[in-house]
Design a protein around this motif. Structure first.
Motif: not given
Length: 265
Positions: A32-35, A79, A84-86, A88, A173-174
């Motif tokens: 799972t990514t932000v997009d 999170e 759930k970390w967004e 990218d 990781w962001c």
């Protein structure tokens, strides 16, 4: 450099990983990514909270499958886990394309030079290893899962990476997004710390990073030189700490410290 093969998809059909020399507990592949969904798994994460000895038991995955163990964990109010970390991956470059000193010098100029009223002091001298870095990484992870430190619900994960320092870039990781849009820049610094201080990336949270340190500074002067790098790498560590100066931070947080923790607001 040739792309490192990703063995994580193998775990979809072989959840224990025995076909690639592993013996995994129940877990899940995360993509799972932000997009949305990434085109391949970014990491494997155990279902159950980590226990002492788990990191060491999976340390061989680096050799057998090109997968590095790391704790993934929450922090109070953040999170809890990577889905759930967004993440990218699209915004991340290759850590080897960056020079650690150039990265730190630029960040120092932007965030620390005015506060410290001095130019970038240069890289700290390398420390002296007094323990095997991987052995010490196992000790630090055991302490973290045993409740030492601010991390919540740590679980073991495996990430495709050439070296421990590359783990944040490998998953996109962001956590430090307010400092840099490309975490590979900070991974270049982590690579340099691997070489100079025997660090290993042992834990990641939504906005937090913990490394073990196998060659800690032994004098206050050595600690101050490293503290300057910390200021550039993570200004919040100094500006939002209870220490009233970089020297105080060096004395209380760096001198003799066998792990370093970083948090970005």
């Amino acid at each position: 450099m040739a792309t490192l093969p990703n063995q994580l998809p193998t775990l979809a059909a072989d959840p224990t990983g025995r076909s690639i020399g592993l013996d995994l507990p129940p877990g899940a592949l995360l993509d799972t990514t932000v997009d949305g969904t990434w085109d391949e798994p970014l990491l494997w994460r155990a279902d159950a909270p980590a226990a002492p000895g788990d990191w060491l038991r999976l340390a061989s995955a680096r050799r057998t499958a090109g997968l590095y163990p790391v704790l993934v964990c929450g922090r109070t109010g953040s999170e809890p886990h990577p889905d759930k970390w967004e993440l990218d991956p699209d915004r991340v470059s290759y850590p080897g394309d960056h020079d650690a000193e150039e990265v730190l010098a630029e960040l120092w100029e932007e965030y620390a030079a005015e506060a410290e009223d001095t130019d970038w002091p240069g890289l700290a001298a390398a420390g002296v290893l007094d323990v095997d870095p991987d052995v010490w990484a196992a000790e630090v992870t055991d302490a973290l899962v045993g409740g030492a430190g601010p991390l919540a619900e740590p679980r073991l994960a495996l990430v495709r990476a050439r070296r421990s320092a590359d783990i944040p870039a490998a998953i996109g990781w962001c956590g430090p997004v307010n400092l840099t849009d490309d975490v590979a820049e900070l991974c270049a610094v982590l690579r340099s710390w691997e070489d100079r201080f025997g660090i290993r990336v042992v834990a990641l949270g939504f906005d937090q990073l913990v490394v073990s340190v196998a060659a800690p500074p032994r004098t206050l002067a050595e600690a101050e030189a490293i503290a300057a790098e910390h200021y550039a790498f993570c200004p919040d560590n100094i500006e939002q700490s209870s220490n009233d100066s970089l020297r105080a931070y060096a004395e209380h947080e760096v001198l003799g410290a066998r792990s370093w923790s970083f948090w970005w607001d």
